[in-house]
Scaffold this motif. Sequence first.
Motif, mmCIF file in Angstrom:
data_model
loop_
_atom_site.group_PDB
_atom_site.id
_atom_site.type_symbol
_atom_site.label_atom_id
_atom_site.label_comp_id
_atom_site.label_asym_id
_atom_site.label_seq_id
_atom_site.Cartn_x
_atom_site.Cartn_y
_atom_site.Cartn_z
ATOM 1 N N ALA A 149 0.582 -1.189 -0.152
ATOM 2 C CA ALA A 149 0.118 0.117 0.023
ATOM 3 C C ALA A 149 1.167 1.142 -0.077
ATOM 4 N N ILE A 150 1.737 1.474 1.188
ATOM 5 C CA ILE A 150 2.752 2.201 0.144
ATOM 6 C C ILE A 150 3.045 2.751 -0.667
ATOM 7 N N VAL A 151 3.648 1.360 -0.859
ATOM 8 C CA VAL A 151 5.019 1.917 -2.085
ATOM 9 C C VAL A 151 3.773 2.419 -3.666
ATOM 10 N N CYS A 152 2.758 1.531 -3.559
ATOM 11 C CA CYS A 152 1.852 1.830 -4.796
ATOM 12 C C CYS A 152 0.855 3.291 -4.256
ATOM 13 N N LEU A 155 -0.381 12.184 -15.599
ATOM 14 C CA LEU A 155 -1.022 10.792 -15.414
ATOM 15 C C LEU A 155 -2.592 10.875 -14.966
ATOM 16 N N ARG A 156 -3.613 10.136 -16.153
ATOM 17 C CA ARG A 156 -5.275 10.497 -15.232
ATOM 18 C C ARG A 156 -5.281 8.812 -16.445
ATOM 19 N N GLY A 157 -6.491 8.831 -16.263
ATOM 20 C CA GLY A 157 -7.582 7.454 -16.596
ATOM 21 C C GLY A 157 -7.096 6.626 -16.358
ATOM 22 N N ARG A 158 -6.914 5.804 -17.551
ATOM 23 C CA ARG A 158 -6.839 4.448 -17.106
ATOM 24 C C ARG A 158 -5.119 3.835 -17.192
ATOM 25 N N LEU A 159 -3.983 5.410 -17.243
ATOM 26 C CA LEU A 159 -2.416 4.769 -17.205
ATOM 27 C C LEU A 159 -2.820 5.030 -15.115
ATOM 28 N N LEU A 160 -3.544 5.381 -14.854
ATOM 29 C CA LEU A 160 -3.122 5.588 -13.610
ATOM 30 C C LEU A 160 -3.057 4.167 -12.741
ATOM 31 N N PRO A 161 -4.224 3.734 -12.929
ATOM 32 C CA PRO A 161 -4.563 2.316 -12.270
ATOM 33 C C PRO A 161 -3.080 1.423 -12.674
ATOM 34 N N ALA A 162 -2.829 1.814 -14.068
ATOM 35 C CA ALA A 162 -2.304 0.627 -14.476
ATOM 36 C C ALA A 162 -0.371 0.670 -13.808
ATOM 37 N N CYS A 163 -0.144 2.183 -13.510
ATOM 38 C CA CYS A 163 1.098 2.770 -13.200
ATOM 39 C C CYS A 163 0.929 1.529 -11.530
ATOM 40 N N ALA A 194 -1.067 -0.715 -11.279
ATOM 41 C CA ALA A 194 -0.293 -2.153 -11.115
ATOM 42 C C ALA A 194 1.253 -2.490 -11.295
ATOM 43 N N LEU A 195 1.322 -1.735 -12.326
ATOM 44 C CA LEU A 195 2.847 -2.235 -12.748
ATOM 45 C C LEU A 195 4.002 -2.237 -11.034
ATOM 46 N N ALA A 196 3.429 -0.418 -10.292
ATOM 47 C CA ALA A 196 4.242 -1.125 -9.227
ATOM 48 C C ALA A 196 4.275 -2.651 -8.012
ATOM 49 N N LEU A 197 2.996 -2.562 -7.979
ATOM 50 C CA LEU A 197 2.846 -4.031 -7.926
ATOM 51 C C LEU A 197 3.574 -5.079 -8.547
ATOM 52 N N GLY A 213 6.179 -5.291 -9.736
ATOM 53 C CA GLY A 213 7.352 -5.416 -9.727
ATOM 54 C C GLY A 213 7.853 -5.243 -8.010
ATOM 55 N N PHE A 214 7.211 -4.511 -7.463
ATOM 56 C CA PHE A 214 7.533 -4.733 -5.746
ATOM 57 C C PHE A 214 7.177 -6.439 -5.332
ATOM 58 N N VAL A 215 6.278 -6.908 -6.043
ATOM 59 C CA VAL A 215 5.821 -8.532 -5.807
ATOM 60 C C VAL A 215 7.202 -9.437 -6.016
ATOM 61 N N ILE A 216 7.824 -8.799 -7.599
ATOM 62 C CA ILE A 216 9.032 -9.689 -8.116
ATOM 63 C C ILE A 216 10.393 -9.426 -6.838
ATOM 64 N N LEU A 217 10.705 -8.309 -6.293
ATOM 65 C CA LEU A 217 11.964 -7.897 -5.231
ATOM 66 C C LEU A 217 11.220 -8.212 -3.877
ATOM 67 N N ALA A 218 10.051 -8.083 -4.234
ATOM 68 C CA ALA A 218 10.121 -8.665 -2.192
ATOM 69 C C ALA A 218 9.970 -10.567 -3.002
ATOM 70 N N ARG A 219 10.462 -11.053 -3.972
ATOM 71 C CA ARG A 219 10.239 -12.809 -4.418
ATOM 72 C C ARG A 219 8.516 -13.278 -4.738
ATOM 73 N N PRO A 220 8.284 -13.522 -5.544
ATOM 74 C CA PRO A 220 6.568 -13.739 -5.368
ATOM 75 C C PRO A 220 6.520 -15.492 -4.874
ATOM 76 N N GLN A 221 6.639 -14.722 -3.924
ATOM 77 C CA GLN A 221 6.455 -16.296 -2.790
ATOM 78 C C GLN A 221 4.643 -16.307 -2.069
ATOM 79 N N PRO A 222 4.489 -17.241 -1.553
ATOM 80 C CA PRO A 222 3.092 -17.281 -1.644
ATOM 81 C C PRO A 222 2.913 -16.376 -0.378
ATOM 82 N N SER A 223 3.994 -15.749 0.858
ATOM 83 C CA SER A 223 3.651 -14.743 1.727
ATOM 84 C C SER A 223 3.295 -13.547 0.757
#
Length: 781
Positions: free
Chosen positions: A266-269, A281-289, A291-294, A296-306
């Motif tokens: 939540a903090i990063v997004c 950024l407005r419209g659909r670009l903002l949610p897309a941005c 989603a990309l942050a989310l 990227g963070f999952v990849i950085l923290a490892r896509p493990q179950p937790s």
Amino acid sequence: MTAGAVGGVDPPAARLDLRLVLPALAAWLGAIVGTGTRSADWPVLVAGCAAVVLAAAVAWRRAWLAAAAVLLCATLGLAVAGLRVAQIHLGPVDGLARRRAAVEVTLVVTGDPRLHLGRTSGQRRGQDLYVVPARLLVVSTGAYRAGIRSPVLVLATDRRWQDLLPGQHLTTWGRLEPARPGQPLAAVVMVRGPPRLVGRPPVVQRVAGSLRAGLRGAVRGLPVAERGLVPGLVVGDTSGMPAELVDEFRTAGLTHLVAVSGANLAIVCGFVLWVGRWAGLRGRLLPACGALALLGFVILARPQPSVLRAGAMGLVGLLALATGRRRGSLAALGAAVLALVVVDPWLARSYGFALSVLATGGLLLLAGPWAERLRATGVPGPVAAALAVPAAAQVACAPVIALLSGQVSLVAVFANLLAAPAVAPATVLGVLATLAGGFSARIAVALGWAAGAPAWWIVAVAHRSAAVPHATLPWAASWSGALLLAGLLLAGVLLAPRVARHRRAAAASAVTLLVACTIRLAAPAWPPVGWLLVACDVGQGDALVVSTGPHSAVVVDTGPDPSLVDRCLRDLRVRSVPLVLLTHLHADHVEGLPGVLRGRRVGEVMRGLYDEPAAELVRVSRWAAAARVPITRTVVGDRVQVGPLTWRVVWPERVIDGEGSTPNNSSVVVVAETGGVRLLLTGDVEPAAQRAILTRWKPEQIDVLKVPHHGSAYQEPAFLAAVHPRLAVICVGVDNDYGHPAPETVRRLAALGAVVGRTDRDGPLAVAGPAAHLRLVRAGR
């Protein structure tokens, strides 16, 4: 714990959408039951599930809609979990593990290796043990070779296993061992050699590993506490946090900050969305941005179950932030729980999953109304929200936290309130330092130093909060204790608004709370924050407990009574005992062993070279065999490391006959160090052994001495003078028949400047604090 924000709230008349909550809970319960079944039961399990589905379909009418949905979801959770358990145990791995076969395996690493804080029976003394989650791809026993896909856990002692990245393929030789019941593992692979790498990890994992290493490099120049905390805030990497800081975070109720959770997401997004709006950024670009942050963070923290779990809970929190409505958010929480349990049934048994769900639910159900009530009393909106969010999350999570820790933090809400303003800046700056490490080390270090400033504030809050007298309330670490606390909190949440409307009832409640707090403040806090060693009050005998991590400790001698040492360990919330050292075989040192073994994970029982009294050796061997705990010998020169604790055996080198008690003089004597504090643990050695020790070992600076032989008069003055301890602990029973401790021994220690504690007068004794501020804490009788 999941971050949330309190925006608008639903009108009082709005009804909560609970339609998905009960089905999600039913699926959760079904998954708990299903993951606990044996693989051979899965056909019966699926047949039973089919019968329940048929019965629900027959009853599928409007009046039975809710009941049918609950039954169907329970069936779904049960069936999926049962089939997953069966899938794990299909193939030859089960049989090979039961035979403990030596095999050659091809593996793919599925998670980050970590250093194990305990020991196993196959681990040599002084060796580190690395735990590596993996998936077994090929297993070969020479004449037999099979391709499979089974989850396993690798236990390795070679240092090169620590540097592996998820996605790395490798081959190795090892021995298969059965996994513990209830674990999502087909087997455990015991390995001693290095991994033989096959290819390279995926590009995504290499990039993530490089960025994580860059973050550690960026904060390398910070003080040790801040250096360990920043990676924990950013990606949940707590390997660099000092043990004292971990204890302070636990006492202050801040541990959730260093777990990868929806709060991080939540903090990063939120930061990325703010930057996106600022950039236009407005419209659909903002949610897309976002989603990309989310992603990227999952990849950085490892896509493990937790991490995936945290991502789902973070999305629910962001939904609440975006809509400000509890109805849709609560339904989204139910849907997320249902989906996660079906995708990964083992999450149903995860306490981390339970805490994430409870925290999110608490924020959705309680934070908004509480903030609204505070605003109605004149509290400014931002302050009301800042008070309501940590209070709601803490109330929701308190029962599970009490179950895990055996305590209820009385300062958690205020500590979270004080730390909250610094969490987001430290996390965002840490993420920026991580990203900057990919192209500029200087910018990364500058951002790392910037992240250190808010991290310093969080460390200070944890330190001050944990130092508050009686910051925690001891609580039963059991399901009954958790349910009792949940009932009390629920009653408080429901009754508090009504009580507040009646002045007399409110005054009576305030007086009751004041009296309770006064009683609590008058009682000693036990165990003290940062305890290193505790001398248990077990009567006339020795039982020492040396902390090796959260809920983990090494036990040196067990006293004469199983119930007394068991109670001492329960008071200390010790659930795992990697090692029990029996200094010698006298009853007042070994008869309490069944109490240590009772309901705890015990790795090994270690004893010295002398086998008398033989009757006690037989009893100890029988108790250990019944608990399936190996017994090993230790000799002079052995070095042991368990977590932050290291020790070296300095005696017995030989058996001394003809002067004093042979078993006493054959006691194992160790010089231990933990947290920069040096301990000398002496068993019952008498003057003959003490003189022999002085001829073979030059005493170094000793901070704490366990006084030999219960402080008897049989002491070598030169030995005590050479050791010259700062603190001296005497384990002794009240009104014992031996006259222990001898007054002259106590006087001699006091003349050396030692602070002397004795369990007959002081009750349990704890050594606590860093080396510079070491103190002896008396629990009192």
